[in-house]
Enzyme design. Sequence first.
Site, mmCIF file in Angstrom:
data_model
loop_
_atom_site.group_PDB
_atom_site.id
_atom_site.type_symbol
_atom_site.label_atom_id
_atom_site.label_comp_id
_atom_site.label_asym_id
_atom_site.label_seq_id
_atom_site.Cartn_x
_atom_site.Cartn_y
_atom_site.Cartn_z
ATOM 1 N N ASP A 269 28.889 -28.496 -42.824
ATOM 2 C CA ASP A 269 29.581 -27.695 -44.106
ATOM 3 C C ASP A 269 29.548 -26.337 -44.532
ATOM 4 O O ASP A 269 28.454 -25.658 -43.636
ATOM 5 C CB ASP A 269 28.602 -28.575 -45.602
ATOM 6 C CG ASP A 269 29.820 -28.928 -46.624
ATOM 7 O OD1 ASP A 269 29.234 -29.765 -47.503
ATOM 8 O OD2 ASP A 269 30.977 -27.735 -46.862
HETATM 9 C C1 GLC Z 1 32.523 -27.317 -49.786
HETATM 10 C C2 GLC Z 1 32.570 -28.845 -49.194
HETATM 11 C C3 GLC Z 1 33.341 -29.443 -48.706
HETATM 12 C C4 GLC Z 1 34.338 -28.469 -48.100
HETATM 13 C C5 GLC Z 1 33.800 -27.450 -47.569
HETATM 14 C C6 GLC Z 1 35.020 -26.450 -47.617
HETATM 15 O O1 GLC Z 1 31.224 -26.747 -50.557
HETATM 16 O O2 GLC Z 1 31.095 -29.177 -49.527
HETATM 17 O O3 GLC Z 1 33.308 -31.039 -48.761
HETATM 18 O O4 GLC Z 1 35.075 -29.303 -47.001
HETATM 19 O O5 GLC Z 1 33.016 -26.521 -48.418
HETATM 20 O O6 GLC Z 1 35.744 -25.705 -48.576
#
Ligand code: GLC
Length: 729
Positions: A269
């Site tokens: 993430d």
């Molecule tokens: C965010 C989310 C994730 C997302 C990523 C990119 O914090 O937790 O679901 O795909 O960052 O935006």
Amino acid sequence: MKKILITALTVALLVACASLHASGQVALPLYADDTRPVEERVEDALARLTLEEKIALLHGQATFSSAGVPRLGIPELWMSDGPHGVRAEVAWSSFAEAHWTNDSCTAFPALTALAATFNPDMAYLYGKAIGEEARYRKKDVLLGPGVNIYRTPLNGRNFEYMGEDPYLASVMVVPYVRGVQENGVAACVKHFALNNQEEARTSVDVRVNERALREIYLPAFHAAVTGGNAWAIMGAYNRHAGEYCCHNERLLQQILKQEWGFTGVVISDWGGTHDTHEAALKGLDIEMGTRKPFTAYYLADSLLAAVRRGEIDEKVIDEKARRVLRLITRTVMNTRRPWGSFATSEHAETGRRVAEEGIVLLKNDGALLPIDPSRIKTIAVIGENATRRLTIGGGSSELKVKREISPLEGLRERLGGRVKIVHAAGYASGPPAYGRVLPAPGNADALREEAVKVAANAELVLFFGGLNKNYRQDSEEGDRLDYNLPFGQDRLIEELLAVNKNVVVVLLSGNAVAMPWIRRVPAIVQAWYGGSEAGNAIARVLDGTVNPSGKLPFTFPVRLEDNAAHAFGTTAYPGENGVESYLEDILVGYRWHDTRRVPPLFAFGHGLSYTTFEYGKPSTDKKTYARDEVIRVRFALRNNGKMAGSEVAQLYVSAPGALVPRPAKELKAFTKVALQTGETREVILEIPASRLAYWDETTSGWKIEPGKYTLQTGSSSRDIKHRVTVTIL
Ligand code: GLC
């Protein structure tokens, strides 16, 4: 002579190129027409890479991109949120919008709405359409779907997920993944694992016993990998058993890669990576979103230095690079993948169909619905959610859309020519804001009084409320702070009822809410966040063009403390001193309500229709089954009402004589059946005996306990029609 000279020169040039090619020194079109098997191509490419080039594959080079190998003509990977549509383009190294003019997409309904269809065919259509949009926008990895289990009604991101039941989520995620990946776009199933709240999401250490992990929190990911062949998995922010989920030996190495045979790529993430050695040795393949310069990422220069110091074997790097090259070959270097399409009328129709099939008719006393325009002169449409844009907000899943039809627009379109429609906001929430709550305008009394006046002069009141994807109202990074409807909606509903008894409450939300007015409101509809076509879908259900067939993918408790996650104090939610223990164990959602006999407001699997269905007595093809056999349950289903409609026939299983504690019942099969009025269809549900297994912690494996099992057919987890007992040997 001249000819001989040219030929000699040509031969010399080819020999030179061939030797340069073999040495990997020159970028030849290695793969333009390469039809060799993927694995052969991957090994060929890997053998040509320098250590620096391998490591460049393992971390971001931009907000949503990771590097390829320019020298060899291997392109970079582009990723994009999210689960409900392709996010607007952002800047190279920030989340700031790039303000492109050609990236306004189709917003598909939130995944709770998809889950509420209980229709895997809809999941496939959804995945295919969103995959086509991602492909058209040249995205190789779609950062979705999310399949984290709905554990508490306060979780800010439940709207992005598929409900409280692992079997429902497992059935619905597979066709979504397949639909996306048919476009040569990887689905990146998230957030692996145990990311069931937003409170302290980047640090909380979730403790859960192995049985609950296996039976509740992992099945949808397992299905995505083994059934959907997902090409990517996103590690979650939180920790499990003391290790961050983006580099977690148990979850990523042992379970995902070794036990499940996952051949894809684990992507962190954004900002979920915390250490070079941990990330290198505990299963992470691509680090994204770390708040550092790209070369300072943990899997960048620091990793190169660690390999050079001999602290990390280059074979570890090879294994990661191999997976990334495989992902590149499956996607951006797959020369046979389709071209995709974007914001088309076909996608709008897919979105509308999913939204329609996901709408849940919770209550309809006196058959107030569907609306009969011949008996109504004026409809009062009350509520900010009748007009508010709900494709924005919520965090990373928010979208810039080509169009969004609001409920008021949809109603005007469908009924405006036949009845008078008067709108009053009735309440106001703060302007769209992420990460903070902006104050609502100070005219609440005036808004409420005006709405009551409008309602008093109408034959029917349609109230559109719920949550709105603002911070702490169904959004990332912030759970809700209480279970109630916000912005004074409860008081407004009571005052509307005081002047008009014909009130329909339509809730737009991704979560359950308290309903103190429930006895006095004759009709209640859960309409979710329906995406671009929300208003058309809602209007077509309310006026009876579409007969509602959605079922709740999660329980609505009467009070928050009736929910399992809130029955054990702050240790169980939101956690204490950085540690959270899922003390309810396997009793999540209806498993808790049914086992502990806590009556819900609305049950998992509940959803009414404008018609009625009759369930015939079920029979099984045998009374006794071996553990490797399939139990076949047959029963007649009849539409004995006045309108064609679809019913989700559900089958729950209990194990009354079990030697281990088991939930009172568990969903083990379902099917959606469309029936004309008066039509009867034989329903056949197949349950492999293996699906009745529980996770035996003493042997760390699935175990099918011999004995009696009660199979229950029903229209919801609480509306059981018939029972039949079988024995497993
Ligand atoms: C965010 C989310 C994730 C997302 C990523 C990119 O914090 O937790 O679901 O795909 O960052 O935006």
